[in-house]
Design a protein around this motif. Structure first.
Motif, PDB file in Angstrom:
ATOM      1  N   ALA A 220      11.604  62.912  23.072  1.00 54.70           N
ATOM      2  CA  ALA A 220      12.264  62.033  24.041  1.00 54.70           C
ATOM      3  C   ALA A 220      13.473  61.397  23.365  1.00 54.70           C
ATOM      4  O   ALA A 220      13.568  61.372  22.140  1.00 54.70           O
ATOM      5  N   ILE A 221      14.389  60.901  24.182  1.00 52.97           N
ATOM      6  CA  ILE A 221      15.520  60.116  23.700  1.00 52.97           C
ATOM      7  C   ILE A 221      15.256  58.668  24.085  1.00 52.97           C
ATOM      8  O   ILE A 221      15.049  58.363  25.264  1.00 52.97           O
ATOM      9  N   GLU A 222      15.232  57.786  23.087  1.00 49.60           N
ATOM     10  CA  GLU A 222      14.947  56.382  23.346  1.00 49.60           C
ATOM     11  C   GLU A 222      16.225  55.610  23.687  1.00 49.60           C
ATOM     12  O   GLU A 222      17.272  55.832  23.080  1.00 49.60           O
ATOM     13  N   ILE A 223      16.111  54.713  24.663  1.00 50.69           N
ATOM     14  CA  ILE A 223      17.198  53.804  25.010  1.00 50.69           C
ATOM     15  C   ILE A 223      16.716  52.387  24.727  1.00 50.69           C
ATOM     16  O   ILE A 223      15.794  51.898  25.388  1.00 50.69           O
ATOM     17  N   ASP A 224      17.310  51.735  23.752  1.00 47.34           N
ATOM     18  CA  ASP A 224      16.919  50.379  23.377  1.00 47.34           C
ATOM     19  C   ASP A 224      17.710  49.380  24.220  1.00 47.34           C
ATOM     20  O   ASP A 224      18.937  49.305  24.120  1.00 47.34           O
ATOM     21  N   VAL A 225      16.997  48.627  25.059  1.00 52.48           N
ATOM     22  CA  VAL A 225      17.664  47.663  25.941  1.00 52.48           C
ATOM     23  C   VAL A 225      17.561  46.241  25.397  1.00 52.48           C
ATOM     24  O   VAL A 225      17.876  45.282  26.118  1.00 52.48           O
ATOM     25  N   THR A 226      17.128  46.090  24.148  1.00 52.36           N
ATOM     26  CA  THR A 226      17.031  44.763  23.549  1.00 52.36           C
ATOM     27  C   THR A 226      18.389  44.058  23.600  1.00 52.36           C
ATOM     28  O   THR A 226      19.396  44.605  23.157  1.00 52.36           O
ATOM     29  N   GLY A 227      18.404  42.870  24.133  1.00 53.58           N
ATOM     30  CA  GLY A 227      19.631  42.081  24.172  1.00 53.58           C
ATOM     31  C   GLY A 227      20.567  42.392  25.316  1.00 53.58           C
ATOM     32  O   GLY A 227      21.596  41.717  25.471  1.00 53.58           O
ATOM     33  N   LEU A 228      20.275  43.376  26.122  1.00 51.07           N
ATOM     34  CA  LEU A 228      21.156  43.682  27.254  1.00 51.07           C
ATOM     35  C   LEU A 228      21.009  42.617  28.340  1.00 51.07           C
ATOM     36  O   LEU A 228      19.912  42.110  28.600  1.00 51.07           O
ATOM     37  N   GLU A 229      22.115  42.286  28.985  1.00 50.41           N
ATOM     38  CA  GLU A 229      22.130  41.264  30.026  1.00 50.41           C
ATOM     39  C   GLU A 229      22.466  41.891  31.374  1.00 50.41           C
ATOM     40  O   GLU A 229      22.865  43.055  31.457  1.00 50.41           O
ATOM     41  N   ILE A 230      22.323  41.081  32.422  1.00 49.00           N
ATOM     42  CA  ILE A 230      22.649  41.544  33.773  1.00 49.00           C
ATOM     43  C   ILE A 230      24.114  41.999  33.818  1.00 49.00           C
ATOM     44  O   ILE A 230      25.005  41.292  33.353  1.00 49.00           O
ATOM     45  N   GLY A 231      24.329  43.193  34.344  1.00 49.09           N
ATOM     46  CA  GLY A 231      25.668  43.755  34.407  1.00 49.09           C
ATOM     47  C   GLY A 231      25.953  44.759  33.310  1.00 49.09           C
ATOM     48  O   GLY A 231      26.930  45.511  33.397  1.00 49.09           O
TER      49      GLY A 231
END
Length: 209
Positions: free
Chosen positions: A138-149
């Protein structure tokens, strides 16, 4: 991805009847082809095959009747719609160092429990070109710290060494949007209910005319 060793036997009987007998004996009919070779019909051990194919793009090392193993990737897998068992597999021969085009699942990591935002997956999988012996599970997508938008595009992904994405770098993979408020949800439900009432009333009005 590690190679999964599978011992196969050559298949000389064909047709639906032969396939049913093979499945009763715990075997899975399969065909192996590619690299200019004639298709080879084989039977695979059912349990081992089912376990191996739990992983996307499983790299199989197949030995037919004890011959030297050859690498193959599942091209098409037919499963029983009720039991989920594997009924037939098309396998394509690959070579070490050869690049292949495959679909790989996208997995989100680092998600939090913030109720004000929603992760919208624009793609569930991604097409990549990678060495046959280095296909990621699989390819991981790290969304840590992402904000709305915020959004994640193909160019932001961490691909295995030597792997490339053949599409556009700005192709959207996921985005972070604001979660709907209860007031917005209630308003949409009211609007939908109003539309249903109008649709139900229309035939009645037509009949009265």
């Amino acid at each position: 991805m590690a190679e999964v060793k599978i011992s196969a036997v050559a298949r000389t009987e064909f047709g639906k009847g032969a396939a049913r007998r093979a499945r009763r004996d715990g075997l899975v009919p399969a065909v192996l082809y590619g690299h200019g070779t004639d298709p080879v019909h084989v039977s695979l051990p059912g349990h081992d095959t089912l376990l191996a194919l739990r992983a996307a793009n499983a790299l199989l090392s197949i030995s037919i009747d004890g011959t030297s193993p050859q690498l193959a990737l599942p091209k098409q897998v037919q499963r029983n719609p009720v039991r989920g068992t594997v009924e037939h597999v098309d396998l394509v021969i690959v070579k070490r160092g050869e690049k292949v085009t495959v679909e790989v699942p996208l997995h989100v990591i680092g998600a939090d429990d913030k109720a004000d935002r929603v992760i919208v997956m624009d793609q569930q999988t991604i097409t990549i070109e990678a060495e046959a012996t280095n296909i990621p599970a699989a390819i991981e997508i790290d969304v840590t710290g992402l904000e709305i938008g915020d959004a994640v595009a193909a160019k932001d992904l961490k691909l295995p060494e030597g792997a490339v994405f053949p599409g556009e770098p700005d192709d959207l993979m996921l985005s972070i949007t604001a979660a709907k408020t209860q007031e917005q949800i209630d308003a949409e439900l009211d609007a939908a209910a109003g539309g249903d009432e109008e649709a139900a009333a229309a035939p009645a009005e037509a009949e009265s005319e």
